[in-house]
Design an enzyme around this catalytic site. Sequence first.
Site, PDB file in Angstrom:
ATOM      1  N   HIS A  99       0.888  -1.168   0.000  1.00 53.85           N
ATOM      2  CA  HIS A  99       0.000   0.000   0.000  1.00 53.85           C
ATOM      3  C   HIS A  99       0.924   1.215   0.000  1.00 53.85           C
ATOM      4  CE1 HIS A  99      -2.261  -3.026   2.401  1.00 53.85           C
ATOM      5  NE2 HIS A  99      -3.355  -2.469   1.936  1.00 53.85           N
ATOM      6  N   ASP A 102       2.474   1.972   3.285  1.00 55.19           N
ATOM      7  CA  ASP A 102       3.449   1.020   3.856  1.00 55.19           C
ATOM      8  C   ASP A 102       4.871   1.454   3.532  1.00 55.19           C
ATOM      9  OD1 ASP A 102       1.167  -0.548   4.223  1.00 55.19           O
ATOM     10  OD2 ASP A 102       1.596  -1.804   2.465  1.00 55.19           O
TER      11      ASP A 102
END
Length: 437
Positions: A99, A102
């Site tokens: 993501h 992240d």
Amino acid sequence: MEFFKGIDKVKYEGKGTDSPYAFRFYDPDAVIGGKTMREQLRFAMSYWHTMCAEGTDMFGVGTIDKSYGALEPMESARRKAYAAFELMNKLDIDYFCFHDRDIAPEGATLAKSNARLDEITALLKRLMAENNKKLLWGTANCFGNKRYMHGAGTAPNADVFAFAAAQIKKALEITTVLGGEGYVFWGGREGYETLLNTDMALEQDNMARLMHMAVDYARSIGFTGDFYIEPKPKEPTKHQYDFDSATVLAFLRKYGLDKDFKLNIEANHATLAGHTFAHELCVARTNGAFGSIDANQGDMLLGWDTDQFPTNVYDTTLCMLEVLRAGGFTKGGLNFDAKTRRGSNTPEDIFLAYISGMDAFALGLRMADKIISDGRIDSFVKNRYESYSVGIGKRIVDGSATMEELEAYALSMGDVKTNISGRQEYLENVINQIMFS
Ligand code: XLS
Ligand code: NI
Ligand code: NI
């Protein structure tokens, strides 16, 4: 800088080894079902669980240190990137998934968040080239920040929709820059808690609008990967719109998105929806929508997404049987959307968990291939439907039979004379015979 000291590159050593840091069944170069195991399984590391998740739960703080020795968030993000490639190298994993949030922490403004993403994307691009690693798929985290408390694409507030669109635009750009083979929409908070405050029709129309815009934009900037929706029935919202494969297929067809999207099936989400993992894969496959897999397993005694590393070989076998029947992965793969338990809090545990998951899928692939070459299951199923290949059955399948004709046939028959056994117990035993022979 070495982050995982004392752990060497994990290699295939076969069944006889006594090393916990070795593959017993995953032999990347062995050919199974016409391709190498590496090509069949296309393992991916999930950045969020592996590099970021610290073992927090509703009742307690993190137990696993994922700062990689850094004090400042962006320095930690840089170190995470280096650590990720060291881990992928040591585990011989070719792909990763992430993501946006992240890889780089959100900044004070959208512009600052994007600048942070640009910096880490450049670093990842270099590390990918140096280490020969690839991006299986990217996605945007449109659920963690409090602005998304009522959803993102399905939010009641148009400003939230706009912010989500901007975030997804950027995530599509970095996925494209990194040569991502896919882009995932997981519903996040796209669902609702009560109909008393919800315009379901508008929320779903808006989600489809966002997806159309995303596809058009991604294609315009040269993204050639596959788009996936990842079904999940509940958690965090009570009713997630992307409940299961069948529900997602209906959504895609209603909004004319079925040509653009395939499904990313997660084992734990399947069981939360009251289905088996194989059922969800079969629905995707038989509708031409099989794409990718989030490889994990749930706990049947718990009603939430525990995201455990997969170890159940019956499940991985039936999964790989579906994958082989689908003709194998094209742009998808097996992403370990899985985390070690909160009590398994050392870097060694992460390696041991990946080794067990990779070996469980390697076994699953080997078993599925054996089931196909054994042929007993397939030929049983073929025979079971034999009546559709001749006579009245053939006319039903051809589409030439009419209601009048079927009535005349039924009248002349008197009653159905043969209804052969489904032999479920025998077939379950055949699977055991093949697996344990
Ligand atoms: C959460 C989902 C998520 C997706 C990616 O349950 O599995 O991790 O895979 O957003
Ligand atoms: Ni997932
Ligand atoms: Ni999940």
